[in-house]
Design a protein around this motif. Structure first.
Motif, PDB file in Angstrom:
ATOM      1  N   PRO A 197       5.852  16.230   5.004  1.00  0.00           N
ATOM      2  CA  PRO A 197       6.967  15.140   5.801  1.00  0.00           C
ATOM      3  C   PRO A 197       8.108  16.404   6.707  1.00  0.00           C
ATOM      4  CG  PRO A 197       7.406  15.849   3.370  1.00  0.00           C
ATOM      5  CD  PRO A 197       6.300  16.029   3.655  1.00  0.00           C
ATOM      6  N   PRO A 198       8.813  16.238   7.594  1.00  0.00           N
ATOM      7  CA  PRO A 198       9.712  16.382   8.139  1.00  0.00           C
ATOM      8  C   PRO A 198      11.405  16.301   7.543  1.00  0.00           C
ATOM      9  CG  PRO A 198       9.434  14.679   9.252  1.00  0.00           C
ATOM     10  CD  PRO A 198       8.356  14.710   8.296  1.00  0.00           C
ATOM     11  N   PRO A 199      12.213  16.705   8.230  1.00  0.00           N
ATOM     12  CA  PRO A 199      13.527  17.276   7.269  1.00  0.00           C
ATOM     13  C   PRO A 199      13.955  15.999   7.422  1.00  0.00           C
ATOM     14  CG  PRO A 199      13.407  18.635   8.778  1.00  0.00           C
ATOM     15  CD  PRO A 199      12.568  18.522   9.260  1.00  0.00           C
ATOM     16  N   GLY A 200      14.582  15.116   6.407  1.00  0.00           N
ATOM     17  CA  GLY A 200      14.983  14.145   6.827  1.00  0.00           C
ATOM     18  C   GLY A 200      15.391  13.899   5.469  1.00  0.00           C
ATOM     19  N   TRP A 201      16.379  11.895   4.841  1.00  0.00           N
ATOM     20  CA  TRP A 201      16.709  12.145   3.477  1.00  0.00           C
ATOM     21  C   TRP A 201      15.444  10.793   2.721  1.00  0.00           C
ATOM     22  CZ3 TRP A 201      20.896  12.909   2.080  1.00  0.00           C
ATOM     23  CH2 TRP A 201      22.031  14.071   2.308  1.00  0.00           C
ATOM     24  N   TYR A 202      15.362  11.589   1.630  1.00  0.00           N
ATOM     25  CA  TYR A 202      14.116  10.472   0.812  1.00  0.00           C
ATOM     26  C   TYR A 202      14.603  10.193  -0.313  1.00  0.00           C
ATOM     27  CZ  TYR A 202      11.374  12.365   4.320  1.00  0.00           C
ATOM     28  OH  TYR A 202      10.562  12.976   5.008  1.00  0.00           O
ATOM     29  N   ARG A 203      13.954   9.162  -1.067  1.00  0.00           N
ATOM     30  CA  ARG A 203      14.580   8.785  -2.267  1.00  0.00           C
ATOM     31  C   ARG A 203      14.394   9.971  -3.293  1.00  0.00           C
ATOM     32  NH1 ARG A 203      16.051   3.532  -4.347  1.00  0.00           N
ATOM     33  NH2 ARG A 203      14.946   2.567  -2.401  1.00  0.00           N
ATOM     34  N   ASP A 204      15.071  10.204  -4.053  1.00  0.00           N
ATOM     35  CA  ASP A 204      15.068  11.074  -5.241  1.00  0.00           C
ATOM     36  C   ASP A 204      14.193  10.998  -6.453  1.00  0.00           C
ATOM     37  OD1 ASP A 204      17.679  12.789  -6.457  1.00  0.00           O
ATOM     38  OD2 ASP A 204      15.590  12.866  -7.227  1.00  0.00           O
ATOM     39  N   PRO A 205      13.524  11.362  -6.622  1.00  0.00           N
ATOM     40  CA  PRO A 205      12.731  10.474  -7.238  1.00  0.00           C
ATOM     41  C   PRO A 205      12.913  10.618  -9.392  1.00  0.00           C
ATOM     42  CG  PRO A 205      11.487  12.511  -7.030  1.00  0.00           C
ATOM     43  CD  PRO A 205      12.568  12.300  -6.087  1.00  0.00           C
ATOM     44  N   LYS A 206      14.459  11.574  -9.380  1.00  0.00           N
ATOM     45  CA  LYS A 206      15.031  12.268 -10.489  1.00  0.00           C
ATOM     46  C   LYS A 206      16.261  11.098 -10.354  1.00  0.00           C
ATOM     47  CE  LYS A 206      12.498  14.551 -12.259  1.00  0.00           C
ATOM     48  NZ  LYS A 206      11.651  14.590 -13.737  1.00  0.00           N
TER      49      LYS A 206
ATOM     50  N   PRO B 291      16.980   7.361  -8.306  1.00  0.00           N
ATOM     51  CA  PRO B 291      16.283   6.555  -7.419  1.00  0.00           C
ATOM     52  C   PRO B 291      17.179   5.426  -7.008  1.00  0.00           C
ATOM     53  CG  PRO B 291      15.408   6.016  -9.311  1.00  0.00           C
ATOM     54  CD  PRO B 291      16.095   6.688 -10.013  1.00  0.00           C
ATOM     55  N   HIS B 292      18.375   5.677  -7.317  1.00  0.00           N
ATOM     56  CA  HIS B 292      19.645   4.940  -6.680  1.00  0.00           C
ATOM     57  C   HIS B 292      19.972   5.952  -5.369  1.00  0.00           C
ATOM     58  CE1 HIS B 292      21.222   7.538  -9.971  1.00  0.00           C
ATOM     59  NE2 HIS B 292      22.826   7.141  -9.675  1.00  0.00           N
ATOM     60  N   LEU B 293      19.712   6.788  -5.375  1.00  0.00           N
ATOM     61  CA  LEU B 293      20.627   8.032  -4.470  1.00  0.00           C
ATOM     62  C   LEU B 293      19.157   8.444  -3.150  1.00  0.00           C
ATOM     63  CD1 LEU B 293      22.545  10.166  -6.449  1.00  0.00           C
ATOM     64  CD2 LEU B 293      23.426   8.409  -5.371  1.00  0.00           C
ATOM     65  N   GLU B 294      19.558   8.793  -2.371  1.00  0.00           N
ATOM     66  CA  GLU B 294      18.401   9.272  -1.669  1.00  0.00           C
ATOM     67  C   GLU B 294      18.706  11.125  -1.466  1.00  0.00           C
ATOM     68  OE1 GLU B 294      17.880   6.231   1.943  1.00  0.00           O
ATOM     69  OE2 GLU B 294      19.208   7.204   2.441  1.00  0.00           O
ATOM     70  N   ARG B 295      17.625  12.441  -1.447  1.00  0.00           N
ATOM     71  CA  ARG B 295      17.978  13.373  -1.271  1.00  0.00           C
ATOM     72  C   ARG B 295      17.545  14.208  -0.012  1.00  0.00           C
ATOM     73  NH1 ARG B 295      15.698  17.056  -6.651  1.00  0.00           N
ATOM     74  NH2 ARG B 295      16.981  18.933  -6.476  1.00  0.00           N
ATOM     75  N   TRP B 296      18.307  14.632   0.918  1.00  0.00           N
ATOM     76  CA  TRP B 296      17.692  15.920   1.683  1.00  0.00           C
ATOM     77  C   TRP B 296      16.987  16.399   1.929  1.00  0.00           C
ATOM     78  CZ3 TRP B 296      18.267  14.497   6.330  1.00  0.00           C
ATOM     79  CH2 TRP B 296      18.393  15.189   7.460  1.00  0.00           C
ATOM     80  N   TRP B 297      15.858  16.221   2.428  1.00  0.00           N
ATOM     81  CA  TRP B 297      14.204  17.624   2.386  1.00  0.00           C
ATOM     82  C   TRP B 297      13.976  18.042   3.692  1.00  0.00           C
ATOM     83  CZ3 TRP B 297      10.493  19.368  -0.477  1.00  0.00           C
ATOM     84  CH2 TRP B 297       9.453  20.079   0.300  1.00  0.00           C
TER      85      TRP B 297
ATOM     86  N   ARG C 278      22.649  14.737  -1.736  1.00  0.00           N
ATOM     87  CA  ARG C 278      22.343  13.604  -2.025  1.00  0.00           C
ATOM     88  C   ARG C 278      23.668  12.683  -1.384  1.00  0.00           C
ATOM     89  NH1 ARG C 278      21.073  16.308  -6.593  1.00  0.00           N
ATOM     90  NH2 ARG C 278      18.884  16.351  -7.609  1.00  0.00           N
ATOM     91  N   ARG C 279      22.443  11.339  -1.234  1.00  0.00           N
ATOM     92  CA  ARG C 279      23.714   9.864  -1.245  1.00  0.00           C
ATOM     93  C   ARG C 279      23.838   8.876  -0.876  1.00  0.00           C
ATOM     94  NH1 ARG C 279      22.264   8.901   5.542  1.00  0.00           N
ATOM     95  NH2 ARG C 279      19.870   7.919   5.526  1.00  0.00           N
ATOM     96  N   ALA C 280      24.308   7.947  -1.391  1.00  0.00           N
ATOM     97  CA  ALA C 280      23.689   6.585  -1.629  1.00  0.00           C
ATOM     98  C   ALA C 280      23.056   5.953  -0.477  1.00  0.00           C
ATOM     99  CB  ALA C 280      24.891   5.670  -1.982  1.00  0.00           C
ATOM    100  N   PRO C 281      21.791   5.293  -1.350  1.00  0.00           N
ATOM    101  CA  PRO C 281      20.944   4.961   0.176  1.00  0.00           C
ATOM    102  C   PRO C 281      21.534   3.750   1.497  1.00  0.00           C
ATOM    103  CG  PRO C 281      19.937   4.563  -2.081  1.00  0.00           C
ATOM    104  CD  PRO C 281      21.293   4.706  -2.085  1.00  0.00           C
ATOM    105  N   GLU C 282      22.339   3.167   0.910  1.00  0.00           N
ATOM    106  CA  GLU C 282      23.304   2.228   1.502  1.00  0.00           C
ATOM    107  C   GLU C 282      24.599   2.956   2.566  1.00  0.00           C
ATOM    108  OE1 GLU C 282      21.747   0.361  -1.394  1.00  0.00           O
ATOM    109  OE2 GLU C 282      23.224   1.802  -1.529  1.00  0.00           O
TER     110      GLU C 282
ATOM    111  N   PRO D 121      22.604  17.553   6.491  1.00  0.00           N
ATOM    112  CA  PRO D 121      22.726  19.495   5.850  1.00  0.00           C
ATOM    113  C   PRO D 121      21.837  19.870   6.579  1.00  0.00           C
ATOM    114  CG  PRO D 121      22.202  17.520   4.252  1.00  0.00           C
ATOM    115  CD  PRO D 121      21.859  16.664   5.124  1.00  0.00           C
ATOM    116  N   PRO D 122      22.851  20.606   7.225  1.00  0.00           N
ATOM    117  CA  PRO D 122      22.271  22.157   8.286  1.00  0.00           C
ATOM    118  C   PRO D 122      20.704  22.335   7.511  1.00  0.00           C
ATOM    119  CG  PRO D 122      23.785  22.893   7.187  1.00  0.00           C
ATOM    120  CD  PRO D 122      24.129  21.428   6.806  1.00  0.00           C
ATOM    121  N   THR D 123      19.819  22.507   8.400  1.00  0.00           N
ATOM    122  CA  THR D 123      18.465  22.854   8.179  1.00  0.00           C
ATOM    123  C   THR D 123      18.390  24.021   8.983  1.00  0.00           C
ATOM    124  OG1 THR D 123      17.586  21.099   9.037  1.00  0.00           O
ATOM    125  CG2 THR D 123      15.896  22.513   9.028  1.00  0.00           C
ATOM    126  N   PRO D 124      18.235  24.875   7.654  1.00  0.00           N
ATOM    127  CA  PRO D 124      18.147  26.810   7.969  1.00  0.00           C
ATOM    128  C   PRO D 124      17.551  26.657   9.029  1.00  0.00           C
ATOM    129  CG  PRO D 124      17.440  26.571   6.060  1.00  0.00           C
ATOM    130  CD  PRO D 124      17.461  25.110   6.923  1.00  0.00           C
TER     131      PRO D 124
END
Length: 307
Positions: free
Chosen positions: A3-12, A14-20, A29-33, A40-43
Motif C-alpha cells: 500500500p502507498p503511504p497514508g493513514w491506516y487504522r492502527d491494529p494495536k 483501533p481507536h487511532l490511525e497510524r502513518w504508513w 498516530r492521530r484520531a480518525p476524526e 508525516p514526512p516520507t523519507p
C-alpha cells in the motif's frame, strides 16, 4: 501489492490511525476524526509527493472499504493484500489496517477446565458432575443399566451364570425415596445392595459369579467430592466362582437442583485382570461439578485401600 503511504487504522490501537510511509510503520498516530491532520514526512519525498501520496492513500482506503480488501503483514514485514471473508488467527483487527512489521497479534484466550466434549471426561448431566476417564476405561457400550457411566474396556465369559462380564464398572445414581441426608448413613446403607447387585444376582436373576459368599470391610470414612463433604464405604467380597472383587459406595450431595444425594458405586473384580484398586481413589479425586470445574479435592480427598 504494497500500500502507498497514508493513514491506516492502527491494529494495536483501533481507536487511532497510524502513518504508513510506504515501507514501514512510523510512530505518528492521530484520531480518525481529526480532519486535515499533519502528513508525516516520507523519507526522500517532497511536498508535492506527500500530497500525491495522501490523495492516493485516501483512494486506496475507500477502495478497501468497498471491496473488503484486508492488508496483512507478510513474512518479510511488508503488507500484502488479501480479499475474502475467512479470517485466521493471524488476521489483523477489522478495518483494513496493515499488520505492523515485527508485531504479532495477541492470541485469543481459550477456555480451561474439563468439558463434556473432552475425550478424557465423562459427563453425568442429571447429577451435574463429570468423571475422569482413566486409561483402560471407556464410555458404556451395550449395557442395560443406564446409570453406568464407564466400564473397563472389553468383556469376557462370566465364571458363573450369564453371558458376558466386565472387569470394572462405575455407576452414578440419584438417591430417592428417603428423607435421609447424611452421606455416612446413606453410604453404609447402600453398600450391601451394591455388593448384591454386582456380585450376587443380576437384574434378571442370574448369578454371574455363582453367588456372593462373604465380605469384609476394607476402609470407610469422609471424603471431599466435587467440593462437597461425602462419605465412602469399601468392601472386599468373596464369590463362589471367580476371584471375587471390591465394591464401594460413595455418597455426597449434588451441586445442582435440590442437591439430592448422589451415590457413585464402584465395582472392581479382584485378580490380575481387574482394574487397579487405586483407580477408585483417582476417579473419586477427579469428580468435578459441571457448574464449577475447579471443584474437588480438599480434606479427606486422599484415600487409599488397606487390604
Amino acid at each position: 501489492m504494497t500500500p502507498p503511504p497514508g493513514w491506516y487504522r492502527d491494529p494495536k490501537a483501533p481507536h487511532l490511525e497510524r502513518w504508513w510511509d510506504g515501507t514501514a510503520w512510523t510512530e505518528h498516530r492521530r484520531a480518525p476524526e481529526a480532519p486535515g491532520g499533519p502528513v508525516p514526512p516520507t523519507p526522500g519525498g517532497t511536498g508535492r509527493a506527500r500530497a500525491v501520496a495522501l490523495t492516493t492513500a485516501g483512494a486506496v482506503l475507500v477502495a478497501a472499504i468497498v471491496t473488503g480488501a484486508v492488508f496483512l503483514g507478510g513474512d518479510d514485514g511488508e503488507p500484502r493484500a488479501r480479499t475474502g471473508a475467512t479470517a485466521t488467527a493471524s488476521d489483523p483487527a477489522p478495518g483494513g489496517a496493515p499488520t505492523p512489521a515485527g508485531e504479532t497479534p495477541s492470541p485469543s484466550p481459550t477456555p480451561s477446565g474439563p468439558s463434556a466434549d473432552d475425550p478424557a471426561v465423562v459427563e453425568d448431566p442429571l447429577n451435574g458432575i463429570t468423571f475422569p476417564l482413566l486409561d483402560g476405561w471407556v464410555r458404556p457400550q451395550h449395557v442395560t443399566d443406564e446409570d453406568i457411566v464407564m466400564t473397563t474396556d472389553g468383556t469376557y465369559d462370566c465364571p458363573g451364570d450369564g453371558s458376558l462380564c466386565r472387569h470394572g464398572l462405575v455407576i452414578s445414581r440419584t438417591i430417592t425415596g428417603t428423607d435421609e441426608k447424611s452421606p455416612e448413613a446413606l453410604a453404609k446403607e447402600d453398600i450391601s445392595d451394591a455388593a448384591d447387585d454386582a456380585f450376587d444376582r443380576d437384574s434378571i436373576g442370574q448369578r454371574p459369579y455363582g453367588g456372593l459368599e462373604s465380605h469384609h470391610l476394607v476402609k470407610s470414612g469422609p471424603v471431599a467430592v466435587a467440593g462437597r463433604a461425602g462419605y465412602f464405604v469399601r468392601w472386599r467380597v468373596t464369590t463362589a466362582k471367580g476371584p471375587g472383587g471390591y465394591v464401594q459406595s460413595l455418597v455426597f450431595p449434588s451441586s445442582v437442583g435440590t442437591e439430592s444425594p448422589v451415590v457413585v458405586r464402584y465395582v472392581f473384580e479382584a485378580g490380575e485382570d481387574g482394574p487397579p484398586l487405586a483407580d477408585m481413589d483417582r476417579i473419586t479425586k477427579g469428580i468435578r461439578s459441571i457448574t464449577d470445574t475447579d471443584s474437588g479435592g480438599g480434606v479427606g480427598s486422599s484415600i487409599g485401600p488397606t487390604d
